[in-house]
Design a protein around this motif. Structure first.
Motif, short mmCIF file in Angstrom:
data_model
loop_
_atom_site.label_atom_id
_atom_site.label_comp_id
_atom_site.label_asym_id
_atom_site.label_seq_id
_atom_site.Cartn_x
_atom_site.Cartn_y
_atom_site.Cartn_z
N GLU A 137 0.81 -1.22 0.00
CA GLU A 137 0.00 0.00 0.00
C GLU A 137 0.84 1.28 0.00
O GLU A 137 0.35 2.36 -0.35
N ALA B 228 0.88 3.65 -3.11
CA ALA B 228 -0.29 4.48 -3.37
C ALA B 228 -0.18 5.81 -2.65
O ALA B 228 -0.54 6.87 -3.20
N THR C 144 -0.17 9.63 -4.42
CA THR C 144 -1.06 10.74 -4.06
C THR C 144 -0.28 11.94 -3.52
O THR C 144 -0.74 13.08 -3.64
N LEU D 154 -6.83 0.13 -5.14
CA LEU D 154 -7.11 1.16 -6.13
C LEU D 154 -8.46 1.82 -5.89
O LEU D 154 -8.60 3.05 -5.98
N ARG E 14 -8.19 4.08 -2.61
CA ARG E 14 -7.30 5.24 -2.64
C ARG E 14 -7.52 6.15 -3.84
O ARG E 14 -7.17 7.33 -3.81
#
Length: 283
Positions: free
Chosen positions: A137, A140, A144, A174, A177
């Motif tokens: 994770e 991700a 961002t 996906l 997030r």
């Protein structure tokens, strides 16, 4: 020339197949695409690429790449400053082929692949490589922190090599997030999955697919209600505008293959889906 052996894991080795396909195609008079960088990279890698010479699935890899390229082009036409995230980027040169000059690109792959990739590519203000498993994770959060949406995620020749639980985990990540984002992926059907030992390219490497999905739209919507299929194709049912742009010999080849209705070909699907807009809770 200082040619070096690629130090890659079993599944990661498969990235050399589409790379070689693009390099070989570039030399043809009537080419599906041209990729001089692929030729340069091939020349600097110490690997027995001859094992893939003349394999029909090289053409399949090229047709898949053209469709993914078109999806990126369409996305960037609608969102010129959007972000493209290539999951399992390998030694792809999609940025060089279809970048629009203003989008952000994230190129994600396992550490051994990114180490190899950095021999040929460097990060820029708009193009960033991240070394990570797609199931971790942390990547991700990095995406961002570096970029804004909207997002298009490309998982080309990646997810079938994960087991179903891992694919489910990726879809969950996906959707949670990056709600409302687009995801392009390819999936194998049972006919393809069950004949890997006889597959022309996979029989030349040790990697094997671990997940197949006869109906990706239904499966992803089951995992994440609200997921919608934007479009789906097989290699024999490509979008008409894309098919019309192919050199005539390739148009004829696709038409002949479509007439045969081979289970392996018809079960292999290329899908573009939109993840649900409202982020669900992770299980």
């Amino acid at each position: 020339m200082d040619r070096k052996k690629p130090l890659l894991g079993t599944v990661q080795e498969t990235l050399l197949i589409p790379l070689y396909a693009r390099a070989v195609e570039t030399r043809k008079e009537q080419a599906l695409l041209r990729d001089p960088r692929a030729e340069e990279i091939i020349a600097s890698i110490d690997y027995d690429f001859a094992r893939f010479d003349g394999l029909p699935s090289l053409t399949g890899a090229l047709l898949r790449t053209l469709l993914f390229d078109r999806w990126v082009t369409d996305f960037l036409s609608a969102h010129p400053r959007g972000t493209v995230v290539e999951i399992g980027t390998g030694l792809n040169t999609r940025y060089e082929r279809v970048d629009n000059g203003s989008a952000r690109w994230i190129e994600l792959d396992l550490p051994d692949v990114i180490t190899l990739r950095r021999r040929f590519f460097t990060d820029t203000a708009r193009q960033t490589m991240i070394a990570s498993s797609v199931t971790d994770e942390a990547w991700a959060a990095e995406v961002t922190s570096r970029t804004d949406g909207p997002y298009l995620f490309l998982a080309e020749a990646v997810l079938p090599y994960l087991d179903e639980a891992a694919v489910h985990q990726v879809v969950n990540l996906l959707a949670a997030r990056f709600p409302g984002s687009l995801l392009a992926l390819d999936t194998a059907g049972p006919g393809f999955f069950d004949t890997q030992e006889q597959h022309d390219a996979l029989s030349q490497v040790e990697a094997r697919m671990r997940w197949y999905c006869p109906d990706v739209g239904t499966q992803l919507a089951h995992w994440r209600p609200g997921t919608e299929t934007v479009t789906a194709h097989t290699l024999t049912s490509l979008p008409a505008p894309l098919l019309a742009q192919l050199p005539v010999p390739y148009q004829q080849m696709v038409s002949a293959l479509a007439a045969q209705k081979l289970p392996q070909a018809e079960g292999y699907r290329l899908s573009l889906v939109r993840l649900p807009s409202d982020p669900p809770l992770l299980p």
